[in-house]
Design an enzyme around this catalytic site. Structure first.
Site, PDB file in Angstrom:
ATOM      1  N   CYS A 276       0.842  -1.200   0.000  1.00 40.42           N
ATOM      2  CA  CYS A 276       0.000   0.000   0.000  1.00 40.42           C
ATOM      3  C   CYS A 276       0.872   1.242   0.000  1.00 40.42           C
ATOM      4  O   CYS A 276       2.110   1.155   0.033  1.00 40.42           O
ATOM      5  CB  CYS A 276      -0.933   0.005   1.212  1.00 40.42           C
ATOM      6  SG  CYS A 276      -0.059   0.173   2.782  1.00 40.42           S
TER       7      CYS A 276
ATOM      8  N   ASP B 219       5.965  30.520 -31.117  1.00 45.70           N
ATOM      9  CA  ASP B 219       6.990  31.130 -31.958  1.00 45.70           C
ATOM     10  C   ASP B 219       6.648  30.789 -33.404  1.00 45.70           C
ATOM     11  O   ASP B 219       6.454  29.623 -33.741  1.00 45.70           O
ATOM     12  CB  ASP B 219       8.368  30.581 -31.583  1.00 45.70           C
ATOM     13  CG  ASP B 219       9.458  31.222 -32.400  1.00 45.70           C
ATOM     14  OD1 ASP B 219       9.617  32.444 -32.326  1.00 45.70           O
ATOM     15  OD2 ASP B 219      10.142  30.491 -33.143  1.00 45.70           O
TER      16      ASP B 219
ATOM     17  N   ASP C 143      14.948  29.576 -28.855  1.00 45.43           N
ATOM     18  CA  ASP C 143      13.700  29.433 -28.101  1.00 45.43           C
ATOM     19  C   ASP C 143      13.936  28.856 -26.704  1.00 45.43           C
ATOM     20  O   ASP C 143      13.041  28.899 -25.858  1.00 45.43           O
ATOM     21  CB  ASP C 143      12.728  28.500 -28.839  1.00 45.43           C
ATOM     22  CG  ASP C 143      12.268  29.075 -30.171  1.00 45.43           C
ATOM     23  OD1 ASP C 143      12.204  30.314 -30.268  1.00 45.43           O
ATOM     24  OD2 ASP C 143      11.993  28.287 -31.086  1.00 45.43           O
TER      25      ASP C 143
END
Length: 757
Positions: free
Chosen positions: A17, A442, A648
């Site tokens: 768990c 862009d 970029d």
């Protein structure tokens, strides 16, 4: 990660768990030299970053063992595919064992349940007294405890030894309490009678609880296997052999592990491409859907790249190997998906905090429930009522659902994204993409193709395109200028390319164009200045046509033949076919789309209007792109930046979420949170839509998990009994607990049906 750090992934065994994962993570984080540790219950993996000078792999293994769990052994230097195959074999074996344990528990539990309903067997009860029946039920219950439920008790004991508690602790305490109470009622019934308590037994409760929990485990393991189906599919794409061309020309099939960079590999129609490289001879169409999600084959010719695991469709070719093993595009995709599936989304933090204290809290609530009912209930029924409520509280509590809520959805969505050509770096990127309200594009390489293309070819009066094209092609084949490449591509796409003559006396005029002699005639191609210096005048018609092309933001090449203006060529960075539709879909998702470009305002306005963008930023210098992102963020916007070039990268890093086109540079993709393998904006729509559906699914999962426990535990404690006489059977609690985990997994698996818009 600093240069002095290393990151490793450990396969953890024995977790049941989210509390188990929290215990392992805590133990690893406390190890000297460990900088960060992340344990994922759904994937059963731990990702650990540590300083090799302060900690060793042995220390990490010891930390896991100190928490009461084990690290699965891996063969050294095995590939991801081999590791996954071995892991699949181990899980398949564990699944078969689990099925056998469930079958034994279910069969015996059904028998115990039937025998416990004594009113169904009046003839049998006339021959057996209740005491004899109890011994029979005890004999049937022991195999369920000792075989089917053995791991619950050994795990609980192991956790006790290491001062931790998990879901197995709740199961062991709950079923153990019911069993030992029943055992006492079987062995010494007189003791209960003397104290005015009916010596009831709960063997049916004990066996049925174990059977139902095992059923939940079987369904959970099966569903978990489905969540990683995309990863196994990716790994299964890798070719096993390659047909290497030896220096003597002989073609020899060798295992893919023996292929080296620089080898020449032959590929026939219908075969998988073995690894990454560049075509040297031949041409074909290649199905690259496994990389990009694009169904249409891509034409390939000498000089074009090919990628491992893609499928050669038509022609035969030979390619020179450039990358092998972990350096291939497929291996990088697998690594990226693995990392994303093992990451943790910020939305999971609340569930993690709850899971860390969940089991101890439930044990305390169960004890308080027992004490209250024992004190308040009538003497004759207080012990059975207190015991049943105590067991029900322990059994209905389920930290599994909390632990599975986020990672299972992440596993399915990142795998699904990879199938669609969207590579997500981590779970945090998915969550950030969900919050985006502004997409900044862009222009070059995203909205447009990023390379010049011929859009217009206009012949002057007295000339024809058939006449001029071969002459133009002959000159431009000698030039290395990007505009010349655009002209050559245009000509090559025409049947006239086959009739192109040879050019002689080629001369390039820097910044102006080029001249050459073709078929005995002087051909000039360049800007207006080149023609002016040669004393060539434009006709009024050509001048007007040139002005019209310039007004459309196109570059104009002037063609002169034998001292006379003969034609015009319009060149522009053309829009991608899918840009306008993708932008419309982004706007349909409620996003504002903004275009950024270095073009002048007139050109920017023209392109923006063609794709339906109303806000654009023009004359933006490369170094100012990140600043434009900051300005949008200063307006309170959550910005997704889409780009493809080196310039970029700062803007991609500055944005809340960066998306890099797969056809762009490695620098751009490294700076981005999401990489789009398709070179079009449709991937942006897919990424944002997928993130929204994923986070919506995670929120649903967390709601199910929290509401289940918030409602289930009080009902199990007997909150409704004084008012309505309703009491929750521990067996129903066990069924509900199993259902909670399965429901979360099933809800996550719905993401497998996701399709790109």
């Amino acid at each position: 990660m600093s240069a002095s750090s290393q990151t490793t992934t450990l396969d953890i065994e024995g977790m049941s768990c989210a509390a188990c994962a929290a215990a392992v993570e805590k133990s690893l984080s406390r190890t000297p030299g460990v900088q960060s540790a992340l344990v994922n219950y759904a994937t059963e993996k731990a990702t650990v970053t540590y300083a090799p000078t302060e900690a060793s792999p042995a220390d990490l293994h010891a930390a896991v063992e100190n928490a009461g769990y084990a690290v699965a052994k891996r063969a050294p230097d095995t590939s991801a595919a081999d590791r996954q195959a071995e892991l699949d074999r181990q899980k398949a074996a564990a699944y078969r064992v689990l099925q056998r344990r469930f079958a034994v528990a279910a069969g015996l539990a059904a028998l115990v349940m039937l025998l416990s309903m004594s009113m169904l067997w009046p003839t049998l009860m006339m021959r057996l007294n209740s005491q004899a029946l109890n011994y029979i039920l005890l004999a049937l219950t022991l195999p369920v405890l000792l075989y089917s439920g053995r791991e619950f008790y050994s795990s609980a004991w192991n956790g006790l030894r290491h001062r931790s508690a998990n879901m197995d602790t709740l199961i062991a305490v709950g079923t153990g309490a019911a069993f030992f109470y029943s055992l006492a009622a079987t062995l010494v019934p007189g003791f209960f009678a003397r104290h005015g308590v009916l010596p009831e037994v709960y063997y049916d409760t004990t066996t049925t609880i174990i059977a139902l929990i095992l059923l939940g485990k079987v369904l959970e393991m099966r569903a978990k296997t489905q969540t990683s189906a995309a990863m196994r599919a990716l790994l299964g794409l890798q070719a096993r052999t390659a047909r290497v061309v030896r220096p003597d020309g002989q073609e020899l099939d060798v295992p893919i592990e023996q292929v080296q960079p620089g080898d020449l590999v032959a590929v026939r129609p219908g075969e998988k491409i073995a690894t990454d490289g560049t075509i040297e001879t031949g041409q074909s169409a290649v199905d690259e859907a496994m990389l990009t999600g694009e169904s249409l084959p891509v034409a390939k010719q000498p000089g074009d790249p090919v990628f491992g695991a893609t499928l050669n469709k038509t022609g035969a070719f030979r390619f020179r190997v450039s990358k092998v093993g972990a350096d291939t595009v497929l291996a990088q995709i697998v690594k990226l998906v693995e990392d994303a599936q093992g990451s943790r989304a910020p939305i999971q933090r609340l569930a993690d905090k709850v899971s860390a204290v969940f089991v101890p809290t439930v044990v305390v609530i169960a004890i308080l429930t027992f004490v209250l009912w024992f004190d308040l209930a009538p003497v004759a029924s207080r012990l059975p009522l207190a015991l049943v409520s105590f067991v029900a509280v322990l059994i209905i509590a389920c930290p599994c659902a909390l632990g599975l809520a986020t990672p299972t959805a992440i596993m399915v969505s990142t795998g699904k994204g990879a199938e669609q050509g969207v590579l997500i770096r981590n779970a945090e990127a998915l969550e950030k993409a969900y919050k985006v309200d502004t997409v900044l594009l862009d222009k070059t390489g995203t909205i447009t193709r990023g390379e010049p293309a011929v859009t217009d070819f206009l012949a002057a009066a007295g000339y024809t395109e058939t006449q001029l094209l071969p002459l133009v092609a002959a000159v431009e084949r000698h030039s290395e200028h990007p505009l010349a490449d655009a002209v050559v591509r245009y000509v090559d796409a025409s049947p006239l390319a086959r009739s192109a003559p040879l050019a002689t006396d080629f001369q390039a005029a820097e910044g102006k164009g080029a001249t050459a002699t073709v078929a005995g005639q002087t051909v000039l191609i360049g800007n207006r200045r080149l023609l002016a210096e040669a004393g060539i005048e434009l006709t009024p018609t050509l001048a007007a046509q040139a002005d019209a092309l310039l007004a459309q933001a196109k570059t104009v090449l002037y063609v002169a033949l034998a001292g006379q203006a003969a034609g015009l060529i319009g060149v522009a960075d053309t829009l991608r076919d899918t840009s306008a539709e993708a932008i419309r879909q982004l706007q349909g998702l409620g996003l504002e789309v903004v275009m950024m470009t270095g073009d002048n305002p007139q050109t920017a306005a023209k392109i923006a209007s063609q794709v339906g963008i109303t806000r654009y930023l023009s004359e933006v210098l490369p170094q100012d792109k990140a600043q434009q992102v900051k300005q949008l963020q200063a307006e309170g916007r959550t910005v997704a930046m889409v780009g493809d070039g080196i310039n970029d990268a700062p803007a991609l890093a500055q944005a809340d979420i960066g998306l890099a086109m797969g056809g762009g540079t490695d620098v751009a993709m490294e700076a981005a949170s999401i990489t789009l393998m398709r070179s079009n904006l449709q991937g942006v729509v897919t990424a944002i839509d997928l993130s929204r559906q994923t986070i919506r699914t995670i929120k649903q999962n967390l709601f199910f998990a929290f509401i289940y426990n918030l409602l289930g535990i009080p009902i199990a404690a007997g909150l409704l009994y004084p008012l309505f006489g309703v009491r929750l059977s521990p067996m129903l609690a066990a069924g509900a607990m199993a259902l909670s985990s399965v429901s979360v997994l099933t809800n996550s698996l719905r993401l497998r049906a996701f399709t790109a818009r």
